[in-house]
Design an enzyme around this catalytic site. Structure first.
Site, PDB file in Angstrom:
ATOM      1  N   ALA A 255       1.034  -1.207   0.034  1.00  0.00           N
ATOM      2  CA  ALA A 255       0.081   0.117   0.047  1.00  0.00           C
ATOM      3  C   ALA A 255       0.857   1.259  -0.015  1.00  0.00           C
ATOM      4  O   ALA A 255       2.129   1.212   0.609  1.00  0.00           O
ATOM      5  CB  ALA A 255      -0.920   0.086   1.492  1.00  0.00           C
TER       6      ALA A 255
ATOM      7  N   ALA B  43       0.453   5.477   0.582  1.00  0.00           N
ATOM      8  CA  ALA B  43      -0.323   6.782   1.062  1.00  0.00           C
ATOM      9  C   ALA B  43       0.810   7.849   0.938  1.00  0.00           C
ATOM     10  O   ALA B  43       2.032   7.689   0.529  1.00  0.00           O
ATOM     11  CB  ALA B  43      -0.983   6.474   2.194  1.00  0.00           C
TER      12      ALA B  43
ATOM     13  N   VAL C 272       3.965   0.735   2.798  1.00  0.00           N
ATOM     14  CA  VAL C 272       4.072  -0.404   3.451  1.00  0.00           C
ATOM     15  C   VAL C 272       4.511  -1.567   2.560  1.00  0.00           C
ATOM     16  O   VAL C 272       4.058  -1.890   1.430  1.00  0.00           O
ATOM     17  CB  VAL C 272       2.518  -1.010   4.146  1.00  0.00           C
TER      18      VAL C 272
ATOM     19  N   LYS D 181       6.240  -0.399   7.450  1.00  0.00           N
ATOM     20  CA  LYS D 181       5.722   0.673   7.107  1.00  0.00           C
ATOM     21  C   LYS D 181       6.727   1.692   7.300  1.00  0.00           C
ATOM     22  O   LYS D 181       7.561   2.132   8.407  1.00  0.00           O
ATOM     23  CB  LYS D 181       4.747   1.288   8.295  1.00  0.00           C
TER      24      LYS D 181
ATOM     25  N   ASP E 203     -10.584   6.476  13.615  1.00  0.00           N
ATOM     26  CA  ASP E 203     -11.241   6.501  12.382  1.00  0.00           C
ATOM     27  C   ASP E 203     -11.171   4.783  11.932  1.00  0.00           C
ATOM     28  O   ASP E 203     -10.669   4.354  11.140  1.00  0.00           O
ATOM     29  CB  ASP E 203     -10.158   7.146  11.303  1.00  0.00           C
TER      30      ASP E 203
END
Length: 551
Positions: free
Chosen positions: A128, A130, A135, A150, A284
Site C-alpha cells: 500500500a 499513501a 507498506v 511501514k 477512524d
C-alpha cells in the site's frame, strides 16, 4: 511580512493558484490576494459540482498536509455541516510509490544496518502507498517471521512542516478578516492539526498506541491489532506482524447473513469497549482500516490517530445514554452543557427546547431503531448552531461511534445497537458505585479541598496587599483587530513616504537654486537625481494606492 513567510512565497503562490482554479477566488480576494495576476484557468468541473466537492478536490490537489487537515475536520461534527463531513470522508491518499532506492536509504539510516542484515526478504513493490508512508512485505532474518514494514516517505516531514506554517498564516488571516469563519476557530484547529501530524510522523508513538490497544483487548480473542516488533521500530520505520485477511469493505459483499451479523456485533462491542471502558479508541475505524481474518476475527490497522477520554467523561457519556433512553431532557441538557462550556442563560433555555424537540423525534420509536450515533450527531450540530464546541477527543468519539454504528447497520440492518451495548453500559454503571471507585472520588475531593485551603488564603492576602499599595491592575486583551492594525500600519507608512518625498523635492529645489557642482545638462547633478528619485517614489506610491482601490 517576516523572513520566514518570504521563504515560502512559492508555496503560497501554488496554494493560491489551486484555490483559484477551483473557484475560490472570492476567498482570495477577501484575503487581499491579487487574483488577477494568477496564472492558469479554472478547473473544468462537471455541471452540478457542489461547493463541498470543490473543497474536497482542492484539498487533494494541495497535498498530504491539507488532506490530513480535511480528514481531521471530518472528525469534527460539532464544527462542520454533515454534508461537508461526508464529502471530506472521501479524501483519497493513494499516491504513486516512492522508488525503492529511496525507501532503502530511509530503512538503512533508521535501522543503522544494511537492509540484508535485518530482512532476509524485502519486496520492492509496496502493499500500500499513501501520502505519508508506504507498506512493504518482508521477512525478518532473525526469526523468518513475515512482517509488514511501514516506511515514511523521504522528505515528507519537511514538506508537512512548511505546509503547516502556511496553514497557520492562512488560518490567522481568515480568522482576522472573515467574520463568518471565526466560529470555526481555525487557528486553534491548525494548532491541533500540527500536534496530530507531528505525532503521526513519529512511528514510535503509533507502536505505543498498538501496544496499549493489544493490552486492553488481551482477553477479547476475536478483535486485535498486529504485533509490533520493537527491535525494528524507529521514528520513520514501523515493523509489524503481517496479517493475512481481507478488508472489511470487501467482505461485506460476499459474507453470509450469519457472518455479517457476527462481524457487526463484534465490531460494535469492540468500539463501545474502547470508548466507555478503556477510554482509548481508534479515531477512524472505517471498513478500509479493518481486516477480517479466516476465523472471522477483526484486525484494526492504522493507529496513527487515537482518541482518549477521561474516567469522568466516560461516566458522563454513560449518564447521557441513560438520559436519552429515559428521555430525561433536563439531564441531557445538563450533561451536554457540561461538555460544551461557555453557554449563556439565554442559550441554555433555547438549547433545552432544541433537546426536547430532538428527543420528541425519537418518542415511540423502538430501541432497536434508535440510531445513537445520528442522535449524537444531531446534538453536535445543534451545539454548532449556537457556536458551542465540544472537546476534540469527544468530537472524535462521536465521529468514531457514528462510523462503527453505520458499518454495523450496513452489515446487519436489524441489529439493535443499544441492546448490544446494554450489558457493558450496565456493568460500567455499577462499577462507578463500587466502594473502590467511591473511595477514589472521595480522596480526590479531599485532595482538592486541601489544595484550596492551602492556596486561597495566600492569594486573597496577595490581592488585598496589592490593593493597599495601589498596584492592582486590570489587563485588557484586544482580539480580532488585525485589519485595524494593518490599516494603521499602511497609513503611517504612506504618510512617512510622503514626507520623505516632499523633503527630497524641497532639498533638490534648494540644490538647483544654489548651483552646486557637478552639473548634469547644465543643472546641479544632485538636484536632478533628487527629482528623479522622488518622482519614482511618488509614482510608486500613487500606483499602490490605485491598486488597493482604497482612495
Amino acid at each position: 511580512m517576516d523572513f520566514k513567510t518570504i521563504m515560502h512565497l512559492g508555496r503560497f503562490k501554488d496554494i493560491a493558484v489551486i484555490l483559484f482554479r477551483y473557484g475560490f477566488d472570492d476567498v482570495l480576494n477577501r484575503l487581499g490576494f491579487p487574483t488577477r495576476y494568477l496564472p492558469g484557468s479554472r478547473h473544468p468541473l462537471e455541471a452540478g459540482t457542489t461547493t463541498f466537492e470543490r473543497i474536497r478536490r482542492a484539498l487533494e490537489d494541495l497535498g498530504p498536509t491539507f488532506v490530513k487537515f480535511g480528514q481531521m475536520m471530518s472528525l469534527r461534527p460539532d464544527l462542520l455541516p454533515y454534508a461537508l463531513i461526508q464529502e471530506l470522508r472521501k479524501l483519497r491518499e493513494d499516491v504513486a510509490p516512492v522508488p525503492f532506492a529511496e525507501i532503502r536509504t530511509v530503512l538503512e539510516k533508521s535501522l543503522d544496518r544494511p537492509l540484508e542484515e535485518v530482512f532476509s526478504q524485502f519486496e520492492e513493490e509496496p502493499l500500500a502507498s499513501a501520502s505519508m508512508a508506504q507498506v512493504h512485505r518482508a521477512v525478518l532474518a532473525s526469526s523468518r517471521q513475515a512482517v509488514a514494514v511501514k516506511v515514511q516517505r523521504p522528505g515528507i516531514g519537511q514538506i508537512i512542516r512548511k505546509d503547516l506554517y502556511i496553514l497557520e498564516v492562512v488560518a490567522h488571516e481568515i480568522h482576522e478578516r472573515l467574520e463568518d469563519f471565526r466560529v470555526y476557530e481555525l487557528p486553534n484547529l491548525v494548532r491541533e492539526l500540527r500536534r496530530t501530524m507531528m505525532r503521526e510522523l513519529d512511528f514510535t508513538l503509533e507502536a505505543r498506541n498498538i501496544r496499549i490497544f493489544r493490552a486492553n483487548f488481551r482477553n477479547l480473542m476475536h478483535c486485535f491489532a498486529p504485533q509490533v516488533f520493537d527491535a525494528y521500530v524507529r521514528r520513520h520505520v514501523l515493523t509489524m506482524e503481517l496479517i493475512q485477511g481481507r478488508r472489511l469493505s470487501e467482505v461485506m459483499a460476499d459474507a453470509t447473513e450469519g457472518e455479517r451479523l457476527d462481524l457487526a456485533r463484534l465490531g460494535l462491542k469492540a468500539m463501545v469497549k474502547q470508548i466507555l471502558e478503556d477510554g482509548f479508541f481508534h479515531a477512524d475505524p472505517h471498513p478500509g482500516n479493518i481486516l477480517v481474518t479466516s476465523d472471522q476475527s477483526l484486525c484494526l490497522l492504522d493507529w496513527g490517530m487515537v482518541g482518549r477520554l477521561s474516567r469522568d467523561i466516560r461516566y458522563e457519556i454513560i449518564d447521557l445514554i441513560h438520559a436519552i433512553v429515559d428521555r430525561d431532557s433536563e439531564r441531557v441538557l445538563e450533561i451536554v452543557l457540561e461538555f460544551a462550556r461557555g453557554s449563556s442563560a439565554e442559550q441554555r433555555s433555547l438549547i433545552h427546547r432544541e433537546i426536547l424537540d430532538l428527543l420528541d423525534a425519537y418518542h415511540g420509536i423502538p430501541l432497536k431503531q434508535i440510531d445513537l450515533g445520528s442522535l449524537l450527531m444531531d446534538m453536535a450540530t445543534m451545539l454548532r448552531e449556537y457556536k458551542l464546541h465540544l472537546p476534540s477527543d469527544l468530537a472524535m468519539m462521536i465521529r468514531a461511534l457514528i462510523t462503527a454504528e453505520g458499518t454495523a447497520r450496513e452489515l446487519a440492518p436489524d441489529l439493535n445497537v443499544i441492546e448490544e451495548a446494554e450489558d457493558l453500559v450496565k456493568r460500567l454503571s455499577m462499577e462507578r458505585w463500587r466502594p473502590p471507585e467511591l473511595l477514589r472520588g472521595f480522596r480526590r475531593t479531599l485532595r482538592h479541598l486541601a489544595q484550596m485551603q492551602r492556596d486561597i488564603p495566600p492569594r486573597i492576602l496577595q490581592i488585598l496587599d496589592k490593593m493597599q499599595r495601589g498596584e492592582l491592575n486590570v489587563r485588557f486583551q484586544h482580539e480580532n483587530l488585525g485589519d485595524l492594525r494593518r490599516t494603521l500600519d499602511s497609513i503611517s507608512n504612506r504618510l512617512t513616504l510622503g514626507l520623505i518625498i516632499a523633503a527630497m523635492i524641497i532639498g533638490s529645489s534648494m540644490i538647483i537654486t544654489t548651483g552646486v557642482e557637478p552639473f548634469l545638462f547644465g543643472y546641479p547633478a544632485l538636484g536632478i537625481i533628487g527629482y528623479l528619485v522622488s518622482g519614482l517614489f511618488g509614482l510608486w506610491l500613487i500606483v499602490t494606492i490605485l491598486r488597493s482601490r482604497r482612495f
